[in-house]
Design a protein around this motif. Structure first.
Motif, PDB file in Angstrom:
ATOM      1  N   ASP A  64       0.813  -1.211   0.000  1.00  0.00           N
ATOM      2  CA  ASP A  64       0.000   0.000   0.000  1.00  0.00           C
ATOM      3  C   ASP A  64       0.851   1.267   0.000  1.00  0.00           C
ATOM      4  O   ASP A  64       0.540   2.241  -0.708  1.00  0.00           O
ATOM      5  CB  ASP A  64      -0.925   0.006   1.223  1.00  0.00           C
ATOM      6  CG  ASP A  64      -2.015  -1.054   1.135  1.00  0.00           C
ATOM      7  OD1 ASP A  64      -2.069  -1.783   0.121  1.00  0.00           O
ATOM      8  OD2 ASP A  64      -2.801  -1.173   2.104  1.00  0.00           O
ATOM      9  N   GLN A  65       1.925   1.257   0.790  1.00  0.00           N
ATOM     10  CA  GLN A  65       2.741   2.472   0.865  1.00  0.00           C
ATOM     11  C   GLN A  65       3.599   2.681  -0.383  1.00  0.00           C
ATOM     12  O   GLN A  65       3.890   3.825  -0.746  1.00  0.00           O
ATOM     13  CB  GLN A  65       3.597   2.444   2.125  1.00  0.00           C
ATOM     14  CG  GLN A  65       2.779   2.544   3.404  1.00  0.00           C
ATOM     15  CD  GLN A  65       1.826   3.733   3.385  1.00  0.00           C
ATOM     16  OE1 GLN A  65       2.257   4.884   3.203  1.00  0.00           O
ATOM     17  NE2 GLN A  65       0.530   3.471   3.553  1.00  0.00           N
ATOM     18  N   SER A  66       3.980   1.609  -1.045  1.00  0.00           N
ATOM     19  CA  SER A  66       4.688   1.773  -2.327  1.00  0.00           C
ATOM     20  C   SER A  66       3.775   2.462  -3.330  1.00  0.00           C
ATOM     21  O   SER A  66       4.200   3.376  -4.063  1.00  0.00           O
ATOM     22  CB  SER A  66       5.130   0.409  -2.868  1.00  0.00           C
ATOM     23  OG  SER A  66       6.110  -0.180  -2.042  1.00  0.00           O
ATOM     24  N   LEU A  67       2.513   2.043  -3.362  1.00  0.00           N
ATOM     25  CA  LEU A  67       1.566   2.662  -4.285  1.00  0.00           C
ATOM     26  C   LEU A  67       1.174   4.066  -3.816  1.00  0.00           C
ATOM     27  O   LEU A  67       0.955   4.965  -4.646  1.00  0.00           O
ATOM     28  CB  LEU A  67       0.330   1.791  -4.427  1.00  0.00           C
ATOM     29  CG  LEU A  67       0.567   0.455  -5.142  1.00  0.00           C
ATOM     30  CD1 LEU A  67      -0.710  -0.369  -5.188  1.00  0.00           C
ATOM     31  CD2 LEU A  67       1.099   0.683  -6.560  1.00  0.00           C
ATOM     32  N   ASN A  68       1.100   4.267  -2.516  1.00  0.00           N
ATOM     33  CA  ASN A  68       0.846   5.597  -1.988  1.00  0.00           C
ATOM     34  C   ASN A  68       1.903   6.576  -2.484  1.00  0.00           C
ATOM     35  O   ASN A  68       1.600   7.669  -2.985  1.00  0.00           O
ATOM     36  CB  ASN A  68       0.826   5.532  -0.462  1.00  0.00           C
ATOM     37  CG  ASN A  68       0.661   6.892   0.207  1.00  0.00           C
ATOM     38  OD1 ASN A  68       1.587   7.698   0.220  1.00  0.00           O
ATOM     39  ND2 ASN A  68      -0.512   7.135   0.779  1.00  0.00           N
ATOM     40  N   LEU A  69       3.155   6.196  -2.362  1.00  0.00           N
ATOM     41  CA  LEU A  69       4.255   7.072  -2.779  1.00  0.00           C
ATOM     42  C   LEU A  69       4.316   7.207  -4.292  1.00  0.00           C
ATOM     43  O   LEU A  69       4.633   8.277  -4.822  1.00  0.00           O
ATOM     44  CB  LEU A  69       5.570   6.545  -2.216  1.00  0.00           C
ATOM     45  CG  LEU A  69       5.699   6.631  -0.683  1.00  0.00           C
ATOM     46  CD1 LEU A  69       6.906   5.846  -0.195  1.00  0.00           C
ATOM     47  CD2 LEU A  69       5.799   8.085  -0.231  1.00  0.00           C
ATOM     48  N   MET A  93      10.538   4.638  -8.608  1.00  0.00           N
ATOM     49  CA  MET A  93      10.824   3.340  -7.994  1.00  0.00           C
ATOM     50  C   MET A  93      11.986   3.430  -7.001  1.00  0.00           C
ATOM     51  O   MET A  93      11.883   2.947  -5.860  1.00  0.00           O
ATOM     52  CB  MET A  93      11.149   2.325  -9.098  1.00  0.00           C
ATOM     53  CG  MET A  93      11.497   0.943  -8.615  1.00  0.00           C
ATOM     54  SD  MET A  93      11.716  -0.211  -9.996  1.00  0.00           S
ATOM     55  CE  MET A  93      13.249   0.419 -10.701  1.00  0.00           C
ATOM     56  N   VAL A  94      13.089   4.036  -7.406  1.00  0.00           N
ATOM     57  CA  VAL A  94      14.264   4.107  -6.533  1.00  0.00           C
ATOM     58  C   VAL A  94      13.983   5.016  -5.346  1.00  0.00           C
ATOM     59  O   VAL A  94      14.392   4.725  -4.208  1.00  0.00           O
ATOM     60  CB  VAL A  94      15.494   4.578  -7.330  1.00  0.00           C
ATOM     61  CG1 VAL A  94      16.684   4.802  -6.404  1.00  0.00           C
ATOM     62  CG2 VAL A  94      15.847   3.554  -8.412  1.00  0.00           C
ATOM     63  N   GLU A  95      13.275   6.106  -5.578  1.00  0.00           N
ATOM     64  CA  GLU A  95      12.945   7.013  -4.485  1.00  0.00           C
ATOM     65  C   GLU A  95      12.049   6.332  -3.448  1.00  0.00           C
ATOM     66  O   GLU A  95      12.228   6.519  -2.237  1.00  0.00           O
ATOM     67  CB  GLU A  95      12.245   8.259  -5.038  1.00  0.00           C
ATOM     68  CG  GLU A  95      13.163   9.158  -5.841  1.00  0.00           C
ATOM     69  CD  GLU A  95      12.413  10.242  -6.603  1.00  0.00           C
ATOM     70  OE1 GLU A  95      13.032  11.280  -6.913  1.00  0.00           O
ATOM     71  OE2 GLU A  95      11.205  10.045  -6.898  1.00  0.00           O
ATOM     72  N   ILE A  96      11.089   5.568  -3.922  1.00  0.00           N
ATOM     73  CA  ILE A  96      10.201   4.841  -3.001  1.00  0.00           C
ATOM     74  C   ILE A  96      10.996   3.850  -2.170  1.00  0.00           C
ATOM     75  O   ILE A  96      10.864   3.787  -0.941  1.00  0.00           O
ATOM     76  CB  ILE A  96       9.096   4.120  -3.798  1.00  0.00           C
ATOM     77  CG1 ILE A  96       8.155   5.127  -4.439  1.00  0.00           C
ATOM     78  CG2 ILE A  96       8.317   3.158  -2.894  1.00  0.00           C
ATOM     79  CD1 ILE A  96       7.231   4.528  -5.469  1.00  0.00           C
ATOM     80  N   ALA A  97      11.832   3.057  -2.832  1.00  0.00           N
ATOM     81  CA  ALA A  97      12.606   2.029  -2.135  1.00  0.00           C
ATOM     82  C   ALA A  97      13.545   2.646  -1.106  1.00  0.00           C
ATOM     83  O   ALA A  97      13.800   2.055  -0.048  1.00  0.00           O
ATOM     84  CB  ALA A  97      13.396   1.209  -3.146  1.00  0.00           C
ATOM     85  N   GLU A  98      14.036   3.849  -1.395  1.00  0.00           N
ATOM     86  CA  GLU A  98      15.000   4.485  -0.504  1.00  0.00           C
ATOM     87  C   GLU A  98      14.343   4.996   0.773  1.00  0.00           C
ATOM     88  O   GLU A  98      14.971   4.989   1.840  1.00  0.00           O
ATOM     89  CB  GLU A  98      15.699   5.634  -1.241  1.00  0.00           C
ATOM     90  CG  GLU A  98      16.994   6.080  -0.610  1.00  0.00           C
ATOM     91  CD  GLU A  98      18.061   4.988  -0.606  1.00  0.00           C
ATOM     92  OE1 GLU A  98      18.983   5.069   0.224  1.00  0.00           O
ATOM     93  OE2 GLU A  98      17.976   4.044  -1.424  1.00  0.00           O
ATOM     94  N   GLN A  99      13.091   5.423   0.701  1.00  0.00           N
ATOM     95  CA  GLN A  99      12.468   6.033   1.881  1.00  0.00           C
ATOM     96  C   GLN A  99      11.500   5.126   2.632  1.00  0.00           C
ATOM     97  O   GLN A  99      11.180   5.381   3.798  1.00  0.00           O
ATOM     98  CB  GLN A  99      11.749   7.321   1.493  1.00  0.00           C
ATOM     99  CG  GLN A  99      10.560   7.159   0.575  1.00  0.00           C
ATOM    100  CD  GLN A  99       9.917   8.502   0.243  1.00  0.00           C
ATOM    101  OE1 GLN A  99       9.315   9.126   1.113  1.00  0.00           O
ATOM    102  NE2 GLN A  99      10.071   8.949  -0.986  1.00  0.00           N
ATOM    103  N   ASP A 155      11.633  -5.303  -2.546  1.00  0.00           N
ATOM    104  CA  ASP A 155      10.214  -5.630  -2.640  1.00  0.00           C
ATOM    105  C   ASP A 155       9.394  -4.409  -3.049  1.00  0.00           C
ATOM    106  O   ASP A 155       8.423  -4.522  -3.821  1.00  0.00           O
ATOM    107  CB  ASP A 155       9.702  -6.191  -1.313  1.00  0.00           C
ATOM    108  CG  ASP A 155      10.066  -7.662  -1.131  1.00  0.00           C
ATOM    109  OD1 ASP A 155      10.712  -8.237  -2.029  1.00  0.00           O
ATOM    110  OD2 ASP A 155       9.710  -8.243  -0.087  1.00  0.00           O
ATOM    111  N   ALA A 156       9.755  -3.224  -2.532  1.00  0.00           N
ATOM    112  CA  ALA A 156       9.066  -1.999  -2.950  1.00  0.00           C
ATOM    113  C   ALA A 156       9.265  -1.756  -4.444  1.00  0.00           C
ATOM    114  O   ALA A 156       8.329  -1.350  -5.153  1.00  0.00           O
ATOM    115  CB  ALA A 156       9.584  -0.807  -2.136  1.00  0.00           C
ATOM    116  N   LYS A 157      10.460  -2.002  -4.930  1.00  0.00           N
ATOM    117  CA  LYS A 157      10.717  -1.853  -6.364  1.00  0.00           C
ATOM    118  C   LYS A 157       9.883  -2.850  -7.181  1.00  0.00           C
ATOM    119  O   LYS A 157       9.431  -2.536  -8.288  1.00  0.00           O
ATOM    120  CB  LYS A 157      12.211  -2.062  -6.650  1.00  0.00           C
ATOM    121  CG  LYS A 157      13.100  -0.957  -6.081  1.00  0.00           C
ATOM    122  CD  LYS A 157      14.576  -1.300  -6.226  1.00  0.00           C
ATOM    123  CE  LYS A 157      15.450  -0.210  -5.632  1.00  0.00           C
ATOM    124  NZ  LYS A 157      16.895  -0.586  -5.611  1.00  0.00           N
ATOM    125  N   ALA A 158       9.692  -4.026  -6.620  1.00  0.00           N
ATOM    126  CA  ALA A 158       8.892  -5.034  -7.311  1.00  0.00           C
ATOM    127  C   ALA A 158       7.451  -4.568  -7.463  1.00  0.00           C
ATOM    128  O   ALA A 158       6.817  -4.769  -8.511  1.00  0.00           O
ATOM    129  CB  ALA A 158       8.945  -6.357  -6.548  1.00  0.00           C
TER     130      ALA A 158
END
Length: 651
Positions: free
Chosen positions: A371-376, A383-389, A412-415
């Motif tokens: 949910d938070q990966s999609l939120n961001l 993708m990289v920004e999401i995985a980093e934070q 997993d966030a990148k996935a």
């Protein structure tokens, strides 16, 4: 793979003794020592419950813990991990050292009445259920040698009953490859032994390892660190277990398929209720509830780690939404009754509330990352920004069973981003980037030449800025792969990153990269995914799909052929080479074909996959060609042979 995976590492396994000589690894830097020391303060190392659970029910193991094959070779050797004891050394993240210690527990364990497990004989577990008159085997490991050794150890300690059923919980190789170590084709064909699997098992087990199998197999060596020495500066774990066994990989097709949740079976007095879990940890997967024992087998959907949504060897991205919903469904169906939970990796857990909390923690973890990966992403982050934070809340993230020993929050966030939005982040600068070699040459030129970049990169390494050093040195290496000084510097950066990471597959990736930068690509045989049982399980359609993948398109352009493939005991296929591609149609016979090839499926596989000579097959009476045989040979001549040990960290 796990061929997981997970897992044709077994072809060049550490157990095979093919670990190569290498430039000696270096010490942990001061920055790495500090980073690893900090982990000891961040996580609850005083909690020893997992160590108690991992030893509970122990009956016996092999001494020494080595398993030989019929020729005297080594299929499994845990003694090579004897160095894993005491405090974590500076070159290993303390959390990784902890799981490496836990994964050393091995032998026969009693889980509850009539339920036993073989653990530490392979990457995965083999579960043995005692029926009224026989045994049910769940997931017979990777190879026949270790599966047989595990069953023999059980028989040494328990009454010797015949196997009456084998269950595959899912379609990854470490959960079925050893099947002929516990049963045989004859007993299955006679009906004496049932083989039970979830819907889609056979197709998924075979197809995942074929169409992109060569690339997966090469990358698997990085994920599992198969050529690294076993040491505190090398390979010490694979997250789900130590590594994979080396030996004979087999497959027997299912005779009974589970198609829907709630479906039940009674095997010789043992009741089972199945829960379908497609698209979770494997494309074809199921959980099993044993009401008599109040025991839930979560297959690989709830283990003592944050699992992969994307596996580093490469595979289709897994569905985090399906995953959390599967775990939620399991809690709702059996949470009030469950007293024991097992999985096909790691160790069991006992106690209703502990189990519900454990499964709920895993459920909440996957849903949070999803949910938070999609939120961001919906806020415009890449993708990289999401995985980093993205970070898990402490309430789930600091639980030992949610630590990133196989998956990680980062990849997993990148996935999840990849699954929903693909590779492109909508920035036109990333739409059509230069390939690595050309980009590397221009970067190095812009940055003042190789010497200037290496000087700055060395300063970054001295400061402990290893991620940045690895990034900039990548361009120097791709601009000039013969620059050994640059390769050595990047290897130094990779090595320290490997020493610091908690995730064993990340560690193996970094250390394998460092190894090949320093030593070059190993001159060893590559991994083959075409064992006889795998080829036998392939459908004609999959063989023809793979034929299309092997066609060299540019060479095939302008060529045309019409062929019939007739199987003596199977379907006919019309095959056309046109516009550089293979088009095929089942059940069709071309009246004006250039040639008709009559050969069975295995013979066709030998021609199309194994480099078997057509003329020799015809002379031996194994194949027949009516019409223009040169057209068949022309098609065979257009097939590429893929290099099994291609470059990864160099162009």
């Amino acid at each position: 793979m796990k061929f997981r995976h997970h897992l044709l590492v077994m072809a060049i396994s550490l157990n095979s003794g093919l670990v190569l000589a290498q430039v000696a690894p270096k010490d942990a830097s001061e920055q790495t020592r500090q980073a690893n020391a900090a982990v000891l303060k961040e996580l609850p190392f005083s909690d020893k419950q997992d160590f108690e659970d991992a030893k509970k029910g122990f009956i016996e193991t092999l001494v020494p813990m080595t398993i030989k094959d019929a020729k005297g070779g080594t299929s499994w050797d845990l003694t090579s991990y004897d160095f894993i004891k005491g405090e974590a050394p500076d070159t290993v993240n303390p959390s990784l050292w902890r799981i490496a210690e836990l994964n050393l527990n091995n032998g026969l364990f009693k889980v509850t009445d009539r339920v036993y497990q073989i653990r530490g004989f392979d990457l995965s577990n083999m579960t043995i259920i005692e029926t009224d008159n026989g045994l049910i085997i769940i997931d017979p490991l990777v190879t026949t040698e270790v599966a047989k050794a595990g069953l023999d150890l059980y028989y040494k300690n328990r009454p010797k009953k015949d196997v009456v059923a084998v269950i595959y919980t899912h379609s990854h190789a470490d959960h079925y490859g050893g099947v002929k170590g516990v049963t045989n084709e004859e007993d299955v064909k006679s009906g004496k032994v049932k083989i039970i699997a979830p819907e889609g098992f056979l197709e998924e087990a075979v197809s995942e390892n074929v169409l992109a199998g060569n690339a997966m197999s090469r990358r698997t060596l990085y994920q599992y660190g198969a050529l690294l020495p076993r040491s505190a500066r090398g390979q010490l774990d694979a997250g789900l277990g130590k590594t994979t066994s080396f030996g004979t990989f087999t497959l027997i097709a299912p005779t009974d398929t589970i198609t829907k949740t709630g479906e039940k079976r009674n095997i010789d007095g043992v009741e089972m209720e199945f829960q379908m879990a497609p698209g979770t940890e494997a494309p074809s997967e199921m959980l099993i509830w044993f009401p008599q024992f109040k025991l839930l087998n979560t297959a690989e959907d709830a283990t003592h780690t944050l699992h992969n949504l994307y596996t580093l060897r490469g595979a289709q991205v897994r569905n985090a939404a399906n995953w959390w919903k599967t775990l939620n469904q399991a809690i709702n169906a059996h949470g009030s009754e469950v007293e024991v939970v097992i999985a096909q990796h790691h160790w069991p857990m006992w106690g209703q509330q502990r189990i519900v909390d454990f499964i709920a923690d895993q459920r909440d973890m996957f849903k949070y990352i999803h949910d938070q990966s999609l939120n961001l992403a919906n806020k415009g982050y890449t993708m990289v920004e999401i995985a980093e934070q993205l970070q898990l809340p402490d309430s789930t993230g600091k639980k030992w069973h949610n630590r990133g020993y196989y998956g990680s929050v980062n990849h997993d966030a990148k996935a999840i981003y990849q699954r929903y939005l693909g590779w492109y982040d909508s920035n036109p600068a990333n739409l059509h980037p230069l390939p690595p070699t050309e980009a590397g040459q221009k970067y190095v030129e812009f940055m003042g030449g190789a010497e200037a970049v290496m000087t700055k990169a060395k300063a970054s390494i001295d400061k402990g800025d290893y991620r940045w050093a690895a990034e900039v040195l990548k361009h120097v290496v791709f601009a000039d792969p013969s620059n050994q000084q640059a390769r050595n510097l990047q290897a130094d950066a990779f090595e320290q990153l490997g020493y610091q990471t908690e995730n064993p597959t990340w560690r193996n990736e970094y250390l394998m990269g460092a190894y090949e930068l320093r030593n070059g690509v190993p001159k060893v045989p590559g991994i083959s995914t075409s064992s006889p049982d795998m080829v036998a399980a392939m459908s004609p359609d999959l063989l023809l799909d793979y034929l299309g993948v092997r066609i060299n398109g540019p060479k095939a352009i302008g060529k045309h052929a019409l062929l019939n493939w007739k199987q003596p005991d199977g379907s006919n296929y019309a095959v056309e080479l046109r516009n550089g591609v293979i088009i095929y149609t089942e059940g069709k016979v071309l009246d004006k074909a250039d040639a008709t090839l009559t050969v069975d499926k295995l013979g066709f596989a030998g021609l199309m996959m194994g480099g078997v000579d057509l003329d020799k097959e015809i002379a031996a009476g194994k194949a027949k060609v009516d019409g223009d045989v040169t057209k068949v040979n022309e098609l065979l001549g257009l097939l590429d042979t893929f290099p099994t040990m291609f470059d990864i960290v160099t162009p």
